[in-house]
Design an enzyme around this catalytic site. Sequence first.
Site: not given
Ligand code: BGC
Ligand code: BGC
Length: 656
Positions: A320, A515
Site C-alpha cells: 500500500d 481513510e
Molecule cells: C489506500 C489504498 C489505495 C492506495 C492508492 C492507500 O492510502 O489504503 O486502499 O489503494 O492508497 O490510492
Molecule cells: C493519495 C491517496 C492515498 C493517500 C495515502 C493521498 O495523498 O492521494 O491515493 O491513498 O495519500 O495516505
Amino acid sequence: MSVRGSICAALLACACIASRAAAPAAPVIHPGSWPAAHSRGLVDERTEARISALLVQLSVAEKVGQVIQADVAHITPDDLRRYPLGSVLAGGGAGVNGNKRASAAQWLQMAREFRAVSLEGRPDHVPIPVMFGIDAVHGHNNVAGAVIYPHNIGLGAAHDAELVRRIGAATAEEMSVTGIDWDFAPALPVPQDPRWGRTYEGYSQDPALVSRYAAAAVEGLQGAAELDGKQQSGHVAATAKHYLGDGATQDGVDQGDSRVSEAELIRTHARGYVAAIDAGVLTVMASYSSWQGQKAHGNQALLTGVLKGRMGFEGFVVGDWNGHGQLPGCSNEHCAAAFNAGIDMFMAPDGWRALYGHTLEDVRSGAIPLSRLDDAVRRILRVKFRLGLFAAQRPYEGRAALFASAAHRALAREAVRKSLVLLKNDGVLPIRANARVLVTGPGADNIGMQCGGWTISWQGDDTSNADFPQGESIQAGLEAALAAGGGRLVDGHDLGGNDRPDVAVVVYGEKPYAEMFGDLQLALYNVGMTLEQLRKLRRQGIPVVTVFLSGRPLWARPELDSSNAFVAAWLPGTEGGGIADVLVADAAGRPRHDFSGSLSFEWPNGAVPVRGPLSAVPAAGKYPLGFGLSYAGSGYARPAGSTASPKSAAGAAATR
Ligand code: BGC
Ligand code: BGC
C-alpha cells in the site's frame, strides 16, 4: 575470516540478540491451519516459458524497475527512460497533470504516454508494458463524469452478488475506455467496528457475504478466470485488499493493530481472499494495519507462508501507499524487509527514485536474494501477460460511448434502489406521486455528499454538483418523479395555503471522508441542527421522512424517534433518482419499487463510545443483521449470509 568479517558477524549476532530481546513475543502463524485455495487461470506452461525467455534478457536494473510503482503526480513519462518502472498509479485525486477534472480522453492520453515509453526499443531495454493502476472503488471514481455506484456498504445491503458482478464489469469497461489496466478493488475488509473510517469500503461485517461478493467482484472486473487478454475484452486486473485484518483493528483505528487470534483471522478476515484467489484475482494489496503488533507489510508468514503457500496465490502482492516505509528500520526510500517478506511491488508514490537505487544495491549486496527478485518479476510479468498488455490492440480504448453510458447509469440506479434499507415507517411512505413535498437538509441537493470519499478527490469533500454533469441529486430525482405524477416540490414557506407540504423529506448524515479522516474520533458527524428541524416540522404537523446518508451504521435514536420514516441510504453515488423510485409511488399510491435492502451491518441503538469496547453499547433495541422493512408488509430478519429473498419472509406484521 578477516577481522572485518568477524566484527561484522559479531555485530550481526548482537543486533539479532538485541532485537530478539526488545521485540514482543513474535506471533506464530500456522499456515497448515488456514484454508487452501488455488489461483485459477493464472499459470500455464506456454506463458511461463515466455516469461522465462524474458527474464534471461532482463538486467538486474530492469528487474528492479518492474517491482516499483510511482504515482503520476511524481513521475513523468520521460522518467521511465532512466527508471524503467513496472507500474504507475494515479492516487486519490492525482488527476492528469494535477487536473482533477480532466476528461476521459485526457486520461487515455496520459496512459498512452507512459505506455509508449515503456514499449520503446532502446539499448539495454526490453520493452515491457507499464501497468497503470487506480482506485476505481465505486465506479471509475477518479475520472470526472464517470458513473458513481453506491459504496460497498450499500451493495452489501442489496444482498445481490450478481449486481456486484455487473457493476464490476461496467467499471472495468469505463476504465478500459481510459486505458487503465488495474483496479485497486475490491476492498474485502470485514469491518468489526463502525468507528473505522473505512467501514463503507466493506460489504459487510459478515464474512459469508464478503466471501460471496469477493468472487463476484473479481469476476466482474477481470472476466472469467481463464480469459486471456483481459484488457482486449474490456476487463482489468482486480486487487483483493487489504491483506489481512484491516477490518479487525482495535477500536476501529485506521492502520491500527488487530489484536485478534489467528483463529479469528482465519474465521472472519481471510474468507474473502480464499474466494478471490479461487476466482483468479491477479493482485493482492498488503494492509497498512498490524496483527499482534507486527505490520502486515513485513509479515512473511502471512504474505508468503499463507497467501502464496497455503492459498496458492500465483499473482503478485502490491504494497500500500508507502506502507513499506512503516516497517521498523525502513523508510519510504529503502525497505528490503518488506520485499523479502513477500511484497512483490512497492507502491512508492513519491520516493520511487531513491527506492530504486537502494533496492538495486540490496540485490547486488545479496540483502535481497536474486531468487526473490526473479520470483516477484515472474509474478508481475504473469499478470501483464494475463491482461494482454503485450498485445498491440486495445479495442476498448477511446470508446467514448461506453463511458458514463445510459446502461451504466441505469445499473447504478438499480443498485441505489436495492441498497436502501427501511428502518422505520409509520405509513408515511410511499409518497403519492401527486403530493406536495418539501425536500430539505444538507444532503438534499448535494451529489458530492451522496458519493462520499474516493470521488474525484481522495476525500471527496471538494466537489460541487457541476462536477457531476450526468449525475442527479436526491432532490432532483424526487422532483422528476413528482412532476411525472402530478405532484411538486414546495419550499415550506407557506404552511397554511396551497403550498402546504404534505410531507417533508429531510436528507442529512455524514459529510465525505476517506481513510483515517473518517475515524469517528475525527468525524464531522453532527446532525444537531437537522434534529431541531425535524422536531419543528413535526410540531407543524408535517410528517417527516429521513433519508440518512452515511458510510456506516450510526447512533441515530433521536432522529429515528423524530421521523415518521427512516431510510438508511448509505452513500448512493450519482444516481439519486433511485431513491425517488422507491419513495414515490404512483398517483394511486401503489409503490413503483419496493424496499428490498437489509442491513449488512448491525445498526446500534445506543451511542457508540469514542474509545473502548463496543460491548459497552447496549444491545437492546439494536437493528440486527438482515433487518429491513418493506411495503409488501413485513419486518423481517434475514439470516446472516443467506441469499433468501426478503419477500419469502412474509407473514410478519404489516408495517402500516
Ligand atoms: C489506500 C489504498 C489505495 C492506495 C492508492 C492507500 O492510502 O489504503 O486502499 O489503494 O492508497 O490510492
Ligand atoms: C493519495 C491517496 C492515498 C493517500 C495515502 C493521498 O495523498 O492521494 O491515493 O491513498 O495519500 O495516505
